[in-house]
Design a protein around this motif. Structure first.
Motif, PDB file in Angstrom:
ATOM      1  N   GLU A 156       0.834  -0.954  -0.117  1.00 59.23           N
ATOM      2  CA  GLU A 156       0.065   0.230  -0.415  1.00 59.23           C
ATOM      3  C   GLU A 156       1.269   0.890  -0.035  1.00 59.23           C
ATOM      4  N   LEU A 157       1.828   1.519   0.626  1.00 63.10           N
ATOM      5  CA  LEU A 157       2.937   2.269   1.045  1.00 63.10           C
ATOM      6  C   LEU A 157       3.630   2.356  -0.394  1.00 63.10           C
TER       7      LEU A 157
ATOM      8  N   ARG B  41       4.184   3.370  -7.381  1.00 64.87           N
ATOM      9  CA  ARG B  41       4.954   2.035  -7.690  1.00 64.87           C
ATOM     10  C   ARG B  41       4.728   0.994  -6.654  1.00 64.87           C
ATOM     11  N   SER B  42       5.065   0.034  -6.783  1.00 62.90           N
ATOM     12  CA  SER B  42       5.416  -1.695  -6.966  1.00 62.90           C
ATOM     13  C   SER B  42       6.340  -1.739  -5.822  1.00 62.90           C
ATOM     14  N   LEU B  43       5.877  -2.635  -4.484  1.00 58.97           N
ATOM     15  CA  LEU B  43       7.051  -2.990  -3.666  1.00 58.97           C
ATOM     16  C   LEU B  43       8.147  -4.071  -4.529  1.00 58.97           C
TER      17      LEU B  43
ATOM     18  N   VAL C 117      13.674  -1.173   4.490  1.00 59.69           N
ATOM     19  CA  VAL C 117      14.083   0.349   5.213  1.00 59.69           C
ATOM     20  C   VAL C 117      14.610   1.162   3.350  1.00 59.69           C
ATOM     21  N   ARG C 118      15.447   0.721   2.822  1.00 61.89           N
ATOM     22  CA  ARG C 118      16.488   1.291   1.742  1.00 61.89           C
ATOM     23  C   ARG C 118      14.870   1.561   1.000  1.00 61.89           C
ATOM     24  N   GLY C 119      14.242   0.812   0.733  1.00 60.93           N
ATOM     25  CA  GLY C 119      12.766   1.379  -0.278  1.00 60.93           C
ATOM     26  C   GLY C 119      12.008   2.138   0.550  1.00 60.93           C
ATOM     27  N   LEU C 120      11.793   2.332   1.512  1.00 57.98           N
ATOM     28  CA  LEU C 120      10.957   3.542   2.146  1.00 57.98           C
ATOM     29  C   LEU C 120      12.155   4.229   1.736  1.00 57.98           C
TER      30      LEU C 120
END
Length: 515
Positions: A85-86, A92-94, A244-247
């Motif tokens: 969802e974020l 984007r997609s996870l 974490v890096r992705g967020l």
């Protein structure tokens, strides 16, 4: 199933922040803080995340040494739709940034006598395992899963992402809590379904994943068993740090900022409203809203001045009940142990008695049960070729035990090493090439956890929902809380859901402008 809430779907506009947008300061870059920053950015806020440590993640910090990568804390990803969802909020997609892999078995549970239970999400395999231990408990296991699902439908789906601002919010859910025996413990609920003593351990340990004693934690938390069955147990390739890096990438893609080495000394309050923060360096940063991802007890005890608090007084904070702490030993070996699963729970000779020592007596016992994490079982890149990366975790009392960890840490580590060498990792002492430890003292000094409690407030019924520190601060206007110490609680789904609550309690950026 539409995994986005209506609010989230409505606000997924992929806006980049503008210099004149209302400013939100987020204290702490754990999963709750990073998720809060993404959500606020998607709603038009200009966001600054301030992190005490030299890198983001909080309890999900990443250690790298001697070619090994160690996730400091969370290792289990459940309910991945909360992460998806974020990413969707940012267009984007996870999977654009993170490779999530299912783990099976979920856990390999080894009893003190060497018997092993393979805990997985495969219904047939689980029935077979239960039957192998106690054929007469198969029907009881199935009825327990139904009880877990009933609590999941209420505790997670219905209440996990809504605020409990007023006592009337609690009053509305009391009938459900009564019907679902919320006053009973998880262990008590399990005992009502299965008789075998070993199966009672297998089905009741989950509260320990969120800082709770199975013998005291409200039975609502038995929902975790069904939550795992519903979405599985996953691991992020590259380690939890890849999440974490992705967020952080999402936050920066919104045009917002993360600052490390930025310790908060005080939340600034004027006329009962949060107006910004003061750093330990003396720098002051103005804000229209402040979100604290710091431990909730630490936030009120150390970051909000006493004169700005009425409910969460020093006395009340001191008297509250807190989760256990953790002793964590990270180590790398020059060889591999291919027979060791990704997640292993190595049980000691005592269950109830050990937990009583930890939670009630607050003494460091001579025995222990251990959680052994071997991420290289799934991702060999986390160690040099031919090597294995591990961490082993032992639940221990928080700092009220009086244990001097500067004296005890190495002795305790050595005892754990001997136990592992005798059971799962033969010859371990000769194979270790790198090592580090995290103690309850580090939880307090490094991670700002009150009393060194690893999960904040203990998740008993009288410290859940409305009884927990609220997501919208009861003390200070425009101060909000996310993370393990607020509603709904600890664990990755809990802290991500706490950020989800902000969509319902934080005004839109446009509304802030009009005020």
């Amino acid at each position: 199933m539409n995994i986005m809430t209506p609010t989230a779907a409505r606000r997924s506009t992929h806006l980049r922040s503008s210099p004149d947008a209302p400013h939100a300061v987020v204290i702490g870059s754990g999963f709750g803080g990073l998720a809060a920053a993404v959500r606020l950015g998607a709603r038009g806020y200009r966001v600054t995340v301030l992190e005490k440590l030299d890198a983001p993640g909080g309890r999900a910090y990443v250690y790298r040494q001697d070619g090994f990568t160690f996730d400091a804390g969370p290792t289990i990803v459940t309910a991945p739709f909360l992460l998806e969802e974020l990413w969707q909020l940012c267009g984007r997609s996870l999977s654009d940034d993170v490779d999530l892999r299912p783990v099976s078995p979920y856990y390999r549970i080894r009893f003190d006598d060497g018997e092993v239970f393979e805990y997985s999400g495969d219904p047939d395999a689980m029935r077979a395992e239960v039957a192998r231990f106690a054929p007469g408990d198969v029907a009881g296991y199935e009825s327990f899963l139904k009880a877990s699902e009933a609590r999941f439908r209420i505790g997670f789906e219905k209440l996990g992402h809504v605020p409990f601002d007023n006592w009337t919010d609690m009053a509305r859910v009391l009938p459900d809590l009564v019907r679902l025996a919320g006053h009973r413990s998880v262990y008590d609920l399990v005992c009502r379904h299965v008789r075998d003593a070993r199966l009672r351990v297998v089905l009741s340990f989950h509260p320990l994943l969120v800082g709770g004693n199975p013998f005291a934690t409200t039975s609502i938390y038995s929902l975790i068993a069904f939550l795992e069955r519903r979405w599985g147990v996953h691991f992020a390739m590259g380690g939890t740090g890849s999440l974490v890096r992705g967020l952080v990438g999402l936050i920066e893609g919104q045009g917002n900022t993360l600052r490390c080495n930025a310790e908060i000394a005080r939340i600034l309050v004027t006329d009962g409203r949060a107006t910004g923060v003061r750093l330990a360096s003396g720098e002051e940063i103005a804000a229209d809203v402040v979100v604290s991802n710091a431990d909730s007890a630490w936030t009120y005890r150390h970051l909000v001045a006493p004169e700005d608090r009425r409910r969460w007084t020093d006395k009340r904070i001191e008297k509250a009940r807190y989760s256990m702490s953790l002793f964590v030993w990270y180590f790398g070996t020059r060889r591999q142990y291919p027979d060791v699963a990704h997640h292993t729970i190595l049980l000691g000779p005592r269950y109830r008695e050990l937990l009583h020592d930890i939670f009630e007596r607050k003494v460091l016992a001579s025995d222990f049960s251990l959680y052994l994490h071997r991420p290289t079982a799934t991702d060999p890149s986390l160690a040099p070729a031919g090597c294995d990366s591990f961490y082993v975790l032992s639940c221990v009392p928080h700092l009220d035990s009086g244990t001097d960890w500067s004296v005890m840490a190495e002795e305790y580590r050595s005892r754990i090493e001997r136990r592992l060498s005798e059971t799962l990792l033969p010859g371990l002492g000769q194979e270790i090439v790198t090592s580090r430890m995290l103690t309850p003292q580090d939880f307090q000094d490094r991670l700002s956890s009150f009393k060194g409690a690893a999960f904040g407030l203990e998740p008993i019924l009288t410290q859940s929902a409305w009884f927990r520190p609220h997501n919208r601060s009861e003390e200070v206007d425009r101060l909000y809380l996310v993370g393990a110490g607020t509603h709904p609680g600890a664990g990755l789904p809990g802290v991500l859901s706490s950020a989800r609550v902000l969509d319902m309690v934080v005004p839109d950026a446009a509304e802030i402008r009009r005020r």
